[in-house]
Design a protein around this motif. Structure first.
Motif, PDB file in Angstrom:
ATOM      1  N   UNK A 119      -3.577  13.687  -1.086  1.00 47.32           N
ATOM      2  CA  UNK A 119      -4.410  12.609  -0.559  1.00 47.32           C
ATOM      3  C   UNK A 119      -4.774  12.886   0.893  1.00 47.32           C
ATOM      4  N   UNK A 120      -3.817  13.333   1.691  1.00 48.54           N
ATOM      5  CA  UNK A 120      -4.094  13.653   3.096  1.00 48.54           C
ATOM      6  C   UNK A 120      -5.118  14.782   3.221  1.00 48.54           C
ATOM      7  N   UNK A 161       6.438   7.544  -1.321  1.00 46.31           N
ATOM      8  CA  UNK A 161       5.369   8.148  -2.107  1.00 46.31           C
ATOM      9  C   UNK A 161       5.705   9.623  -2.332  1.00 46.31           C
ATOM     10  N   UNK A 162       5.512  10.084  -3.547  1.00 48.36           N
ATOM     11  CA  UNK A 162       5.805  11.483  -3.871  1.00 48.36           C
ATOM     12  C   UNK A 162       5.092  12.409  -2.886  1.00 48.36           C
ATOM     13  N   UNK A 163       5.838  13.325  -2.271  1.00 47.51           N
ATOM     14  CA  UNK A 163       5.301  14.176  -1.204  1.00 47.51           C
ATOM     15  C   UNK A 163       4.088  14.989  -1.644  1.00 47.51           C
ATOM     16  N   UNK A 164       4.102  15.552  -2.835  1.00 47.45           N
ATOM     17  CA  UNK A 164       2.965  16.374  -3.274  1.00 47.45           C
ATOM     18  C   UNK A 164       1.699  15.518  -3.421  1.00 47.45           C
ATOM     19  N   UNK A 180       5.257   7.761   7.177  1.00 50.66           N
ATOM     20  CA  UNK A 180       5.006   9.035   7.824  1.00 50.66           C
ATOM     21  C   UNK A 180       3.572   9.022   8.344  1.00 50.66           C
ATOM     22  N   UNK A 181       3.346   9.552   9.545  1.00 48.00           N
ATOM     23  CA  UNK A 181       2.012   9.590  10.142  1.00 48.00           C
ATOM     24  C   UNK A 181       1.531  11.032  10.220  1.00 48.00           C
ATOM     25  N   UNK A 234       0.855  -1.190   0.000  1.00 47.88           N
ATOM     26  CA  UNK A 234       0.000   0.000   0.000  1.00 47.88           C
ATOM     27  C   UNK A 234       0.887   1.235   0.000  1.00 47.88           C
ATOM     28  N   UNK A 235       0.344   2.335  -0.518  1.00 41.44           N
ATOM     29  CA  UNK A 235       1.065   3.609  -0.479  1.00 41.44           C
ATOM     30  C   UNK A 235       0.572   4.501   0.645  1.00 41.44           C
TER      31      UNK A 235
END
Length: 156
Positions: A145-146, A137-140, A39-40, A22-23
């Protein structure tokens, strides 16, 4: 972009992220994570409530789920030793059994029907929902998504 959605308890989702299956995932359990792998980010807060008839039977979620974690904490803090427990891995089934007066449980106030009486338990049973993102996963993309997750979780 194609999406593949997987449903599982908090431990399962974290393991799938670690194994790069999963990403991104959303979890409710306060997991210790390896910052080298993921990262959380906080998405929302959620109040847990007690519902159901006091029959001596407790309807509990499966080990590894966030609610199972909080249920065990609840039992310890309130000195509850259930006469019987029924382990169930779906909230919908738990709600159905509560509505049939089979037993009681704790669960998120946001998922119970409005007509189902509930009791808010003390403040430290307000949990945080998190997104877990694979570090590669690409930060942008992760940020987008977040943001979408935070907007779609109407709990706060």
């Amino acid at each position: 972009m194609d999406w593949h959605v997987t449903v599982g308890n908090s431990n399962y989702i974290a393991k799938q992220l670690e194994q790069k299956n999963l990403d991104i995932g959303m979890v409710e359990k306060p997991l210790l994570i390896d910052p080298e792998k993921m990262y959380r980010k906080k998405i929302a807060d959620d109040q847990l409530v007690r519902i159901g008839k006091h029959t001596g039977t407790w309807l509990v979620r499966e080990p590894g789920s966030g609610i199972a974690h909080y249920t065990q904490q609840f039992f310890q803090e309130y000195g509850i030793m259930p006469e019987k427990t029924i382990q169930i891995n779906r909230n919908e089934l738990i709600i159905s059994l509560v509505q049939q007066d089979i037993g009681e449980t704790i669960m998120s106030q946001s998922v119970i029907p409005n007509n189902l009486p509930n009791t808010i338990i003390n403040d430290h049973f307000k949990r945080t929902l998190y997104s877990l993102t694979a570090n590669d996963l690409e930060k942008s993309l992760a940020d987008k998504i977040n943001t979408l997750l935070k907007q779609s979780v109407p709990l706060e």
